[in-house]
Design a protein around this motif. Structure first.
Motif, PDB file in Angstrom:
ATOM      1  N   ASN A  97       0.831  -1.201   0.000  1.00  9.18           N
ATOM      2  CA  ASN A  97       0.000   0.000   0.000  1.00  9.18           C
ATOM      3  C   ASN A  97       0.867   1.254   0.000  1.00  9.18           C
ATOM      4  N   LEU A  98       1.916   1.208   0.831  1.00 12.89           N
ATOM      5  CA  LEU A  98       2.786   2.376   0.951  1.00 12.89           C
ATOM      6  C   LEU A  98       3.677   2.533  -0.289  1.00 12.89           C
ATOM      7  N   SER A  99       4.185   1.395  -0.788  1.00 11.94           N
ATOM      8  CA  SER A  99       5.102   1.472  -1.932  1.00 11.94           C
ATOM      9  C   SER A  99       4.393   1.904  -3.204  1.00 11.94           C
ATOM     10  N   ARG A 103       6.766   8.380  -3.735  1.00 11.16           N
ATOM     11  CA  ARG A 103       7.516   9.335  -4.557  1.00 11.16           C
ATOM     12  C   ARG A 103       8.732   9.744  -3.741  1.00 11.16           C
ATOM     13  N   LEU A 104       9.803  10.060  -4.413  1.00 10.82           N
ATOM     14  CA  LEU A 104      11.037  10.373  -3.704  1.00 10.82           C
ATOM     15  C   LEU A 104      10.885  11.584  -2.801  1.00 10.82           C
ATOM     16  N   GLY A 105      11.554  11.543  -1.662  1.00 11.44           N
ATOM     17  CA  GLY A 105      11.508  12.669  -0.741  1.00 11.44           C
ATOM     18  C   GLY A 105      11.806  12.239   0.674  1.00 11.44           C
ATOM     19  N   TYR A 106      11.386  13.053   1.626  1.00 13.28           N
ATOM     20  CA  TYR A 106      11.663  12.802   3.035  1.00 13.28           C
ATOM     21  C   TYR A 106      11.069  11.480   3.500  1.00 13.28           C
ATOM     22  N   TRP A 107       9.819  11.229   3.096  1.00 13.03           N
ATOM     23  CA  TRP A 107       9.120  10.057   3.622  1.00 13.03           C
ATOM     24  C   TRP A 107       9.481   8.781   2.874  1.00 13.03           C
ATOM     25  N   SER A 108       9.808   7.751   3.670  1.00 14.02           N
ATOM     26  CA  SER A 108      10.141   6.450   3.112  1.00 14.02           C
ATOM     27  C   SER A 108       9.535   5.423   4.063  1.00 14.02           C
ATOM     28  N   LEU A 109       9.567   4.150   3.687  1.00 13.98           N
ATOM     29  CA  LEU A 109       8.979   3.111   4.546  1.00 13.98           C
ATOM     30  C   LEU A 109       9.496   3.183   5.987  1.00 13.98           C
ATOM     31  N   PRO A 110      10.826   3.239   6.219  1.00 19.51           N
ATOM     32  CA  PRO A 110      11.297   3.274   7.620  1.00 19.51           C
ATOM     33  C   PRO A 110      10.745   4.478   8.393  1.00 19.51           C
ATOM     34  N   ARG A 111      10.645   5.627   7.730  1.00 24.87           N
ATOM     35  CA  ARG A 111      10.136   6.817   8.419  1.00 24.87           C
ATOM     36  C   ARG A 111       8.663   6.652   8.804  1.00 24.87           C
ATOM     37  N   ILE A 112       7.902   6.043   7.893  1.00 27.52           N
ATOM     38  CA  ILE A 112       6.482   5.803   8.198  1.00 27.52           C
ATOM     39  C   ILE A 112       6.363   4.837   9.381  1.00 27.52           C
ATOM     40  N   PHE A 113       7.205   3.796   9.372  1.00 25.13           N
ATOM     41  CA  PHE A 113       7.134   2.816  10.455  1.00 25.13           C
ATOM     42  C   PHE A 113       7.624   3.417  11.772  1.00 25.13           C
ATOM     43  N   ILE A 140      -2.943   7.457   6.273  1.00 24.95           N
ATOM     44  CA  ILE A 140      -2.090   8.642   6.465  1.00 24.95           C
ATOM     45  C   ILE A 140      -0.694   8.375   5.886  1.00 24.95           C
ATOM     46  N   GLY A 141      -0.172   7.183   6.173  1.00 24.68           N
ATOM     47  CA  GLY A 141       1.145   6.810   5.663  1.00 24.68           C
ATOM     48  C   GLY A 141       1.186   6.833   4.143  1.00 24.68           C
ATOM     49  N   ARG A 142       0.115   6.326   3.542  1.00 20.61           N
ATOM     50  CA  ARG A 142       0.044   6.285   2.072  1.00 20.61           C
ATOM     51  C   ARG A 142       0.097   7.693   1.494  1.00 20.61           C
ATOM     52  N   ALA A 143      -0.618   8.620   2.134  1.00 14.39           N
ATOM     53  CA  ALA A 143      -0.591  10.004   1.645  1.00 14.39           C
ATOM     54  C   ALA A 143       0.790  10.615   1.857  1.00 14.39           C
ATOM     55  N   LEU A 144       1.426  10.305   2.997  1.00 16.52           N
ATOM     56  CA  LEU A 144       2.756  10.871   3.266  1.00 16.52           C
ATOM     57  C   LEU A 144       3.798  10.339   2.292  1.00 16.52           C
ATOM     58  N   MET A 145       3.633   9.098   1.857  1.00 18.74           N
ATOM     59  CA  MET A 145       4.606   8.497   0.936  1.00 18.74           C
ATOM     60  C   MET A 145       4.677   9.241  -0.398  1.00 18.74           C
ATOM     61  N   THR A 146       3.663  10.039  -0.710  1.00 18.61           N
ATOM     62  CA  THR A 146       3.745  10.838  -1.935  1.00 18.61           C
ATOM     63  C   THR A 146       4.556  12.112  -1.677  1.00 18.61           C
ATOM     64  N   ASN A 147       5.026  12.254  -0.440  1.00 15.82           N
ATOM     65  CA  ASN A 147       5.809  13.425  -0.037  1.00 15.82           C
ATOM     66  C   ASN A 147       5.129  14.743  -0.403  1.00 15.82           C
ATOM     67  N   PRO A 148       3.939  14.964   0.164  1.00 17.48           N
ATOM     68  CA  PRO A 148       3.171  16.158  -0.179  1.00 17.48           C
ATOM     69  C   PRO A 148       3.689  17.412   0.536  1.00 17.48           C
ATOM     70  N   ARG A 149       3.359  18.575  -0.041  1.00 15.73           N
ATOM     71  CA  ARG A 149       3.638  19.846   0.639  1.00 15.73           C
ATOM     72  C   ARG A 149       2.491  20.189   1.568  1.00 15.73           C
ATOM     73  N   LEU A 150       1.300  19.703   1.177  1.00 13.76           N
ATOM     74  CA  LEU A 150       0.110  19.946   1.983  1.00 13.76           C
ATOM     75  C   LEU A 150      -0.615  18.627   2.183  1.00 13.76           C
ATOM     76  N   LEU A 151      -0.926  18.333   3.439  1.00 12.10           N
ATOM     77  CA  LEU A 151      -1.651  17.094   3.741  1.00 12.10           C
ATOM     78  C   LEU A 151      -3.061  17.473   4.181  1.00 12.10           C
ATOM     79  N   ILE A 152      -4.044  16.860   3.542  1.00 10.28           N
ATOM     80  CA  ILE A 152      -5.425  17.126   3.924  1.00 10.28           C
ATOM     81  C   ILE A 152      -5.984  15.896   4.625  1.00 10.28           C
ATOM     82  N   LEU A 153      -6.458  16.089   5.851  1.00  7.49           N
ATOM     83  CA  LEU A 153      -7.003  14.968   6.620  1.00  7.49           C
ATOM     84  C   LEU A 153      -8.505  15.188   6.790  1.00  7.49           C
TER      85      LEU A 153
END
Lengths: 229, 329
Positions: A97-99, A103-113, A140-153
């Motif tokens: 789901n996360l992979s 998209r490249l950036g700050y967030w990666s699998l280890p960071r989400i975990f 939430i993790g799935r949205a972060l994995m796209t390395n967004p500038r704005l997160l909408i919850l």
């Protein structure tokens, strides 16, 4: 600097107009609550921002007009959505789901975990077999994995056990403190919103009726437009 | 590779596909090899469809288009080669060919182009409309092939000698079988790799929730289109092999019944399961041969089998044998 700007935004579901005049100004790194009673247009506003519903008016992200773009393009530009009702890809595992959205950036699998240790423990489980709270974390993790500038919850804590809600709020607090990501929050927990958010925009009957810093939001206004104080 | 029940089943099926023809050679039953070749080629066609149907959730009732295009690519090239009439003289001279290594890529490219056009148009819709549009394209190609008298029209095209492959005598059944089996194994390997790749994950995600896929910055339509093109190319290759097996192509390769049969293989075996199409095609060809020998109404029994499988095992036979959910290692 303004990250997301909505000016005189309107939108309709067929013939039924849902948004009449929504205005919103969200700055970089800002945590804003989008508030209002049920059916006043909060989720509709999110749909227009994410380009899932056609709207008119000005919709600018980082100064660029995004009103005409398809939804996958705005997601690529840095708008991440945690939709109402979670909706993970249920046949895929947590890691898949996360992979799938990475998209490249700050967030990666280890960071989400690191943010959600529970997800780390359940990496190889299919999303369908997770509890509601874990699915929310995955969403939430799935949205972060796209390395967004704005997160909408959109209603990220709805229908969850109090202890799980607390975990989610802690995570949102961490996001704010550690990454400086801008967040637009829709939630029913007024108390937490007041604690965590910098600012608020209030909507009634598809119109922005109040906007300002969370500190300046008095209980009278809150009572009038949201129904609780 | 972890020893899951599914992997064991896949291994048993593969071993069967290798051993049965060898046994047939020993006991001198060449027809068994022809049957096995038929099963392997149908498997390949269904492996192609399974990428669209199983991974991408695209219910295509027009995959015979690609099967037929592959077949006619082979048939037309061989026809020109055996009659010594060039295919084109202008602007450059293009002659027919009897080389499999030329025919296969061409069959795949032509099928892929057709899949791109059909996919582009039909992926604008979904559900029952998608089924109907793919079916309509199938019928278009079917009637076109009937009316194309230059290449046999309704009677089809006969090819005198099987196409050639370097170092192999393709007219020896077991050798031609080996070629087909090798291609099937390659296609299965590609399918398995594809399913595990990030493209495969995105395709799976697009099948499960189109809207959410858009929200994470992926365009489900182009992802599905790519999968549909890959799917069409593989089924097209199967069509070229099928034409070579029978040394004959005819409009039935384009028929909607054939599209349905390819889908039946997958439903019998298990939608989205790697070896589902293979098991389904083997069972279909076996039943066709044995039941077909007993009664011309053998399809009644097939219908009954299909009914039982759909009612009692949602994961097809593979699901029945090794459990429903795919195992995550």
């Amino acid at each position: 600097m303004t990250l997301l700007l909505l000016e005189n935004v309107t939108a309709s579901y067929g013939k039924a107009q849902a948004l009449f005049d929504v205005n919103l100004n969200l700055k970089e790194g800002e945590l804003m609550a989008l508030m209002g009673r049920n059916g006043m247009g909060k989720s509709t506003t999110v749909k227009v921002i994410m380009r899932m519903l056609r709207g008119t008016g000005n919709l600018l992200f980082e100064g660029r007009d995004i009103m005409g773009l398809p939804s996958h393009r705005v997601a690529q530009m840095g708008l991440g959505l945690v939709p109402e009702g979670r909706r993970c890809f249920r046949d895929l595992t947590v890691a898949e789901n996360l992979s799938a959205s990475a998209r490249l950036g700050y967030w990666s699998l280890p960071r989400i975990f690191e943010l959600f240790p529970r997800l780390g423990e359940r990496q190889v489980q299919v999303a369908d077999s997770l509890s509601g709270g874990e699915q929310q974390m995955l969403s939430i993790g799935r949205a972060l994995m796209t390395n967004p500038r704005l997160l909408i919850l959109d209603e990220a804590t709805e229908g969850l056990a109090p202890i799980v809600r607390q975990e989610i709020w802690v995570a949102i607090g961490k996001l704010k403190a550690e990454t400086g990501i801008a967040i637009l929050l829709i939630d029913k927990s007024i108390k937490e919103l007041r604690e965590i958010c910098d600012s608020a925009t209030l909507i009634e009957r598809g119109k922005t009726v109040w906007t300002g810093s969370m500190k300046s939001l008095d209980s009278q206004t809150l009572d009038r437009y949201v129904g609780v104080s | 590779m972890i020893l899951t029940r599914e992997n064991i089943l896949n291994f048993v099926i593969t071993a069967g596909l290798i051993l049965v023809p060898i046994y047939a050679v020993i006991v001198e039953e060449p027809f068994t090899i022809t049957l096995a070749t038929r099963a392997v080629i149908f498997s390949l066609a269904a492996v192609g469809l399974n990428i669209a149907l199983g991974l991408g959730g695209m219910v295509s009732l027009g995959h015979a288009v690609f099967f037929g295009l592959g077949g006619y690519t082979m048939g037309i090239l061989a026809f020109h080669a055996q009659s010594y009439i060039p295919l084109f003289e202008w602007p450059i001279l293009i002659e027919g060919t009897k080389q499999m290594l030329v025919v296969w890529p061409l069959a795949m490219i032509i099928s892929a182009i057709a899949a791109f056009v059909i996919g582009l148009l039909s992926l604008r819709t979904g559900g029952v409309y998608f089924i109907m549009i793919t079916l309509a394209f199938g019928q278009m190609f079917f009637f076109f092939s009937i009316s194309w008298s230059a290449y046999g029209g309704e009677d089809g095209l006969s090819i005198y000698v099987r196409n050639q492959f370097p170092l192999v005598n393709t007219l020896v059944p077991i050798q031609f079988y080996a070629i087909c089996l090798a291609i099937l194994m390659l296609a299965l390997w590609i399918n398995a790799r594809l399913a595990k790749s990030s493209f495969g994950l995105a395709l799976s995600a697009a099948r499960q929730n189109t809207e959410r896929v858009r929200n994470v910055g992926l365009d489900p339509t182009s992802i599905k289109l790519v999968a549909f093109v890959i799917s069409g190319a593989i089924t097209g290759l199967a069509g070229a092999l099928f034409a070579d097996l029978n040394r004959f192509v005819s409009p039935t390769m384009f028929s909607w019944q054939l599209s349905g049969e390819i889908m039946v293989f997958i439903i019998i075996g298990g939608i989205g399961r790697l070896y589902g199409p293979v098991l389904g095609a083997i069972i279909f060809v076996t039943l066709e041969h044995f039941l077909g020998g007993i009664s011309e109404y053998w399809l009644v029994f097939l219908g009954l089998l299909l009914l039982l499988i759909v009612l009692f095992s949602r994961g097809g036979l593979v699901g029945l044998l090794v459990g429903r959910e795919r195992v995550h290692e």
